[in-house]
Design a protein around this motif. Structure first.
Motif, PDB file in Angstrom:
ATOM      1  N   ASN A 190      14.552 -26.096  25.291  1.00 40.34           N
ATOM      2  CA  ASN A 190      13.170 -25.277  24.552  1.00 40.34           C
ATOM      3  C   ASN A 190      12.219 -25.432  25.364  1.00 40.34           C
ATOM      4  O   ASN A 190      12.205 -25.964  26.239  1.00 40.34           O
ATOM      5  CB  ASN A 190      13.147 -25.964  23.104  1.00 40.34           C
ATOM      6  N   ASN A 191      10.998 -24.946  24.682  1.00 41.12           N
ATOM      7  CA  ASN A 191       9.540 -24.983  25.243  1.00 41.12           C
ATOM      8  C   ASN A 191       9.525 -24.035  26.691  1.00 41.12           C
ATOM      9  O   ASN A 191       9.014 -24.348  27.617  1.00 41.12           O
ATOM     10  CB  ASN A 191       9.135 -26.207  25.696  1.00 41.12           C
ATOM     11  N   GLN A 192      10.427 -23.019  26.775  1.00 42.49           N
ATOM     12  CA  GLN A 192      10.360 -22.062  27.600  1.00 42.49           C
ATOM     13  C   GLN A 192       8.896 -21.170  27.561  1.00 42.49           C
ATOM     14  O   GLN A 192       8.550 -21.005  26.678  1.00 42.49           O
ATOM     15  CB  GLN A 192      11.685 -21.079  27.848  1.00 42.49           C
ATOM     16  N   SER A 193       8.330 -21.317  28.972  1.00 39.79           N
ATOM     17  CA  SER A 193       7.056 -20.294  28.929  1.00 39.79           C
ATOM     18  C   SER A 193       7.336 -19.533  30.385  1.00 39.79           C
ATOM     19  O   SER A 193       6.406 -20.142  31.347  1.00 39.79           O
ATOM     20  CB  SER A 193       5.856 -20.884  28.492  1.00 39.79           C
ATOM     21  N   PRO A 194       7.718 -18.419  30.436  1.00 42.06           N
ATOM     22  CA  PRO A 194       7.901 -17.822  31.571  1.00 42.06           C
ATOM     23  C   PRO A 194       6.426 -16.697  31.970  1.00 42.06           C
ATOM     24  O   PRO A 194       6.925 -15.892  32.559  1.00 42.06           O
ATOM     25  CB  PRO A 194       9.106 -16.699  31.446  1.00 42.06           C
ATOM     26  N   ASP A 195       5.644 -17.151  31.172  1.00 44.83           N
ATOM     27  CA  ASP A 195       4.312 -16.338  31.414  1.00 44.83           C
ATOM     28  C   ASP A 195       4.103 -15.748  32.989  1.00 44.83           C
ATOM     29  O   ASP A 195       3.862 -14.674  33.334  1.00 44.83           O
ATOM     30  CB  ASP A 195       3.058 -16.636  30.655  1.00 44.83           C
ATOM     31  N   ALA A 196       4.093 -16.857  33.619  1.00 50.57           N
ATOM     32  CA  ALA A 196       3.698 -16.631  35.263  1.00 50.57           C
ATOM     33  C   ALA A 196       4.839 -15.967  35.820  1.00 50.57           C
ATOM     34  O   ALA A 196       4.263 -15.557  37.035  1.00 50.57           O
ATOM     35  CB  ALA A 196       3.666 -18.117  35.832  1.00 50.57           C
ATOM     36  N   LEU A 197       5.942 -15.939  35.206  1.00 48.63           N
ATOM     37  CA  LEU A 197       7.004 -15.134  35.877  1.00 48.63           C
ATOM     38  C   LEU A 197       7.111 -13.606  35.722  1.00 48.63           C
ATOM     39  O   LEU A 197       7.493 -12.864  36.145  1.00 48.63           O
ATOM     40  CB  LEU A 197       8.261 -15.704  35.750  1.00 48.63           C
ATOM     41  N   ASN A 198       6.064 -13.535  34.638  1.00 42.30           N
ATOM     42  CA  ASN A 198       6.014 -12.062  34.253  1.00 42.30           C
ATOM     43  C   ASN A 198       7.265 -11.508  33.646  1.00 42.30           C
ATOM     44  O   ASN A 198       7.649 -10.504  33.839  1.00 42.30           O
ATOM     45  CB  ASN A 198       5.720 -10.864  35.085  1.00 42.30           C
ATOM     46  N   MET A 199       7.926 -12.512  32.951  1.00 41.66           N
ATOM     47  CA  MET A 199       9.210 -12.142  32.392  1.00 41.66           C
ATOM     48  C   MET A 199       9.075 -12.414  30.710  1.00 41.66           C
ATOM     49  O   MET A 199       8.480 -13.177  30.318  1.00 41.66           O
ATOM     50  CB  MET A 199      10.414 -12.841  32.911  1.00 41.66           C
ATOM     51  N   LYS A 200      10.348 -11.775  30.108  1.00 44.24           N
ATOM     52  CA  LYS A 200      10.185 -12.074  28.846  1.00 44.24           C
ATOM     53  C   LYS A 200      10.878 -13.471  28.612  1.00 44.24           C
ATOM     54  O   LYS A 200      11.759 -13.793  29.266  1.00 44.24           O
ATOM     55  CB  LYS A 200      10.853 -10.822  28.156  1.00 44.24           C
ATOM     56  N   LYS A 201      10.414 -14.088  27.276  1.00 45.18           N
ATOM     57  CA  LYS A 201      10.852 -15.308  27.264  1.00 45.18           C
ATOM     58  C   LYS A 201      12.248 -15.299  26.328  1.00 45.18           C
ATOM     59  O   LYS A 201      12.515 -14.898  25.362  1.00 45.18           O
ATOM     60  CB  LYS A 201       9.990 -15.986  25.996  1.00 45.18           C
ATOM     61  N   HIS A 202      13.296 -15.866  27.188  1.00 42.99           N
ATOM     62  CA  HIS A 202      14.893 -15.885  26.660  1.00 42.99           C
ATOM     63  C   HIS A 202      14.838 -16.645  25.319  1.00 42.99           C
ATOM     64  O   HIS A 202      15.691 -16.167  24.563  1.00 42.99           O
ATOM     65  CB  HIS A 202      15.420 -16.558  27.918  1.00 42.99           C
ATOM     66  N   GLU A 203      14.150 -17.617  25.253  1.00 44.93           N
ATOM     67  CA  GLU A 203      14.149 -18.290  23.830  1.00 44.93           C
ATOM     68  C   GLU A 203      13.880 -17.581  22.972  1.00 44.93           C
ATOM     69  O   GLU A 203      14.323 -17.604  21.812  1.00 44.93           O
ATOM     70  CB  GLU A 203      13.294 -19.683  24.185  1.00 44.93           C
ATOM     71  N   ALA A 204      12.919 -16.505  22.923  1.00 42.46           N
ATOM     72  CA  ALA A 204      12.491 -15.757  21.777  1.00 42.46           C
ATOM     73  C   ALA A 204      13.691 -14.828  21.407  1.00 42.46           C
ATOM     74  O   ALA A 204      14.007 -14.735  20.254  1.00 42.46           O
ATOM     75  CB  ALA A 204      11.334 -14.921  22.282  1.00 42.46           C
ATOM     76  N   MET A 205      14.214 -14.248  22.473  1.00 42.74           N
ATOM     77  CA  MET A 205      15.424 -13.700  22.115  1.00 42.74           C
ATOM     78  C   MET A 205      16.604 -14.259  21.668  1.00 42.74           C
ATOM     79  O   MET A 205      17.325 -13.791  20.652  1.00 42.74           O
ATOM     80  CB  MET A 205      15.832 -13.011  23.632  1.00 42.74           C
TER      81      MET A 205
END
Lengths: 121, 99, 103
Positions: free
Chosen positions: A52-67
């Motif tokens: 949990n608590n994934q935040s990939p904003d800096a990678l410019n990728m979609k959040k896997h956790e959201a999917m």
């Protein structure tokens, strides 16, 4: 009424480092749209997808956790991990993004047997 | 019956453990790429729980030859060429890749 | 800066969206927006914020059912508001990407 084939998707890849994790969920969502019963097993490095608590904003990728959290909206609720894998990375169910079913490692064989098709990512 | 295909060296213990736990009677294991090192005699403890009559063990010929293992394999493993790979795939209704 | 759309008429930059623009996109689709349309559009935009996905039909029905009640969470209700392919049309009007895995 056509009998829908059940499918087990075995996830063995960590998220973000490759596109496998996302592709796997894409397949899962698509199968659900065709009303195929989908089960997901996360083992080995695949377990990292569920942290949990994934935040990939800096990678410019979609959040896997959201999917992942969308799975119940697609009626995918059979999500399995093994107790042994969870213990081996030193985490507990509280560290996971969503509720899962804990199984023993020796139950993997029956999961494979129970489903009509198996895909691995 | 399921064909289990694995492609990592025997050092990947948990991968092998997961595969072994995914086996049912009558299944087959095929070692490809770096997994062919697991066919060395020294690594046979990995497969000690399996009965040879129950689980068919094989390894891909081209990967064995490439790595110089042809005369160093455990007799439990048979070597299969690409056609043998296809045949194994057809003989099993499911294929699970472990990587 | 002109606002950009892709070849199928979906908004390129989600932050360009406004309720006024929704009216324009809907008009181009032959739909005049009412409050009944707008509450569905709100549900879909919230869905996208939560899951980073545009919903296909099945999860759309489920999301509407959860937010607006079972009477509205039905394919037939959504088909009446957004004739044709509701999941695609709602996404377009809501300024979201075209749903993947959509039949």
């Amino acid at each position: 009424m056509i009998d829908k084939k059940s499918i087990l998707i075995i996830n063995q890849s960590a998220p973000y480092g490759s596109s496998k994790a996302r592709e796997s969920l894409d397949v899962a969502l698509t199968c659900s749209i065709f009303e195929m019963p989908v089960s997901l097993l996360f083992i080995g490095d695949g377990l990292y997808q569920l942290i949990n608590n994934q935040s990939p904003d800096a990678l410019n990728m979609k959040k896997h956790e959201a999917m992942l959290s969308a799975l119940p909206m697609y009626d995918i609720e059979k999500i399995y991990i093994t107790e042994e894998d969870l213990e081996s990375i030193g985490l507990t169910e509280n560290d996971l993004a969503m509720p899962v079913t804990l199984i023993q490692r020796d139950a993997i064989a029956s999961l494979i047997q129970q489903n009509d098709s198996v895909l691995t990512f | 019956m399921t064909l289990h295909v694995i492609n990592k060296t025997p050092q990947n213990k948990s991968l092998y453990l997961n595969m072994l736990n995914g086996l049912s009677s009558g299944d087959a294991i095929l070692l490809i790429e770096d997994a062919v090192y697991s066919a060395l005699e020294a690594h046979q403890s990995l497969f000690k729980a399996l009965s040879p009559d129950d689980i068919q063990l094989s390894a891909l010929e081209a990967d064995i030859q490439a790595r110089g293992l042809e005369d160093k394999l455990s007799p439990r493993f048979s070597s299969v060429n690409d056609q043998g790979f296809v045949k194994l795939s057809c003989e099993h209704d499911k294929i699970v890749s472990w990587y | 800066m002109p606002i950009e759309f892709d070849d199928e008429g979906y908004l390129r930059d989600l932050s360009d969206w406004s309720p006024e623009m929704a009216i324009d996109i809907a008009t181009a689709e032959g739909i005049s927006l009412t409050d009944a349309h707008l509450e569905i559009i709100t549900v879909v935009r919230e869905f996208y914020q939560t899951y980073e996905l545009s919903p296909a039909m099945r999860p759309l029905v489920k999301a509407v059912s959860l937010k607006l009640g079972k009477d509205k969470g039905k394919s037939i209700y959504l088909m009446k508001l957004f004739p044709g392919s509701p999941a695609k049309i709602v996404a377009k009007i809501a300024g979201l990407p075209k749903p993947d895995n959509c039949i």
